[in-house]
Design a protein around this motif. Sequence first.
Motif, mmCIF file in Angstrom:
data_model
loop_
_atom_site.group_PDB
_atom_site.id
_atom_site.type_symbol
_atom_site.label_atom_id
_atom_site.label_comp_id
_atom_site.label_asym_id
_atom_site.label_seq_id
_atom_site.Cartn_x
_atom_site.Cartn_y
_atom_site.Cartn_z
ATOM 1 N N CYS A 1 0.858 -1.184 0.000
ATOM 2 C CA CYS A 1 0.000 0.000 0.000
ATOM 3 C C CYS A 1 0.895 1.234 0.000
ATOM 4 O O CYS A 1 1.820 1.341 0.802
ATOM 5 N N CYS B 1 -6.434 0.601 -3.489
ATOM 6 C CA CYS B 1 -6.070 -0.198 -2.344
ATOM 7 C C CYS B 1 -7.151 -0.040 -1.288
ATOM 8 O O CYS B 1 -7.519 1.070 -0.934
ATOM 9 N N CYS C 1 -7.060 -1.369 1.794
ATOM 10 C CA CYS C 1 -6.533 -1.764 3.107
ATOM 11 C C CYS C 1 -7.131 -0.859 4.185
ATOM 12 O O CYS C 1 -7.733 0.179 3.872
ATOM 13 N N CYS D 1 -6.080 2.876 3.827
ATOM 14 C CA CYS D 1 -6.713 3.606 2.723
ATOM 15 C C CYS D 1 -8.198 3.856 2.992
ATOM 16 O O CYS D 1 -8.726 4.912 2.646
HETATM 17 ZN ZN ZN Z 1 -3.820 0.849 1.253
#
Ligand code: ZN
Length: 670
Positions: A121, A163, A165, A168
């Motif tokens: 990321c 992304c 994750c 994010c």
């Molecule tokens: Zn991310």
Amino acid sequence: MKNDKASPIKLAWRIGYLWYESPAEFRRLLTFLERHRGVVDEVALFETITHHLYVPLEIFAPRAALIGNRVRALKKAGFSNIGINVLTTIGHMDEAWDYNVPLPFQPMVGHDGKTSKGCACPNTPELRRYVRAKYELVARASPDFIWVDDDIRMHQHSVAYACFCPRCLAIFNQAMSSHYSRESLVAALNDPAQGTCRRAWAGQNIATIENLLSEVAKAVHSVNPGITTGLMTAGPGWSTYSGQAFDRWFPALQATKARPGGGFYSDEHPFGAINKSLEVGRQRAALPPSVTDCQYELENFPYQSLLKSTATVMNECTLAFAVGLNGIAFNAIGMSGGGDLAEFDAIPQRAAVLRPHWERLVKHAAGLPTTGLWPAWSPSLMACRSLRPGEDWFAADQRYDISRSSILAQIGLPLAVDRSGSATVLAGHVAEGFDTAELQEMLAGGVLMDSTALQVLAQRGLDHLTGVRVTRRLDNGVWERLTRDPLNGRHGAEVRDARIEFWGDASGAADELVPTEKGVRILANMENYESKHQGRCMTAYQNALGGRVVVMGYAPWMFLHSIAKRRQMQNVADWITRGKLPVRIVETVSLVPLVRMSAARDRGVVVLLNAGLDLIERATVQIRAPNVSVHLCTAGSTRRLPSHTIRGGVAIRLEGIAPWTTAVLLLGGL
Ligand SMILES: [Zn+2]
């Protein structure tokens, strides 16, 4: 002459790590480069072997020191412009993860929850620290320049779209005052009513890349402000998910070098060379003016010399120069080292022969835009596109493919990559990437479109400017018969049979068009296979804004290759551009034109590729540039061609164009 400062082109070589790590390999590399010194203007050393991001800094630091030694040795050997190609900043894909050190950072997470093994990321402080430290080490190796490779994107990192994750998601939720999980965010992005969310998400992608590139620039220039930076990019034909924001990314990196890229790896589909030249041309056209060094990605991955012929490689270079690039970044000698470098001699040998030819082409066309039909695209296409119930924002969708109209090049119509081209091509749903005012402006000029684009325009209340609407969609059992309209020349009543039941882009593509305004011309009707009328399918209309619009309802982007259809399309292109289409090739031959021309039409270049396997014995090329002189520029000479005056320009005759070779015409005084 080597490294001629006056040369308008740069021929650069990207060198795999294993070609210089060991002293023995490095000596062999030096011998190779010295053997081809006349075409080695720049050398970029890859810093790593795989596309896997992570190399621990304690391993990378001595490697960077070694790279520094090699940089100095190359300079000592008389080469200039020696730099480092940082292959991985966040990682390209999952590769060799079984034995590479696993990422100590948050990996990229796809929209489907898949987690990358080799790509990180870009938004975590841990990754940013690593990137800064890595680029500082790279900068300390005293390179003249540093390339940032094209892993700086948010799509296709072995996870499709990133992304998602936790980090994010938190950034997004804070900006939007929302509480999305990955699952609920993906649901929102797939919700037709959530256009704002899609635009914001694409905006986060742009900002993520911008921030990362800004950190890279700071790290590099904290060590040495004199190091030039460059960004390698992928094209919008692949995806606009990441935002394609060259106007923000290049300034963030303070980059003056660009390397537009795209996939074209073998002779298997040779027309891919044209598609790639258009794709890199689009990227060139989107660069800010501060970028002056624009190198084509000549990519022969995985570097087996029979995969792509030297002739193809040379054509790629010529086409790249034709669309306005001024350098070639050859990635052509492999990554694995240890083989016989002589295997790759043919490319620099041939490049040395063609170098003066390319220099004349680039010098003569400097600063000129491409001209012809501009296949419309927008960097915010994916961000701004509409979504209908049941559609998946992340799914591949041909209607958003900005490359479909490249087929027009196969029948000899010049395509432009600069928006200042002679007229616009609207394919599928690409029009959704533009606001209504932009579309109206397009419709005040010349437009060639398909009936799917017409439906997008209808949703924007602009279909009256096309003169027609779609009333019925057929999907089988019809062909197209040209009418006796003058735009069909002497081919009225001829049939074009695309067999829309069979395959590809023609599948099920048969829309009936009905005029809604007065003055609509019918260029083709549909009939069933028993010759019974099934409705009108191709129209031409001059609207109240003065724009000339042609709509195609029957298999618009496949099987246009008959003499009759080609002639009709040429006439249509001439009509919508009011005779300003820069080039028209009279004979039905497989010549693909790329054209650059000044606004005054007193200077330009025409590059013609014979994209067929037949020798073209004769081709008459009409050039819509009044009184312009025409020189044929070959590898060995430049000579003026006799021409005769035609309406709005001149015509010249070419003879004996061999299969898969180019002819380069220089327009105007030399
Ligand atoms: Zn991310």
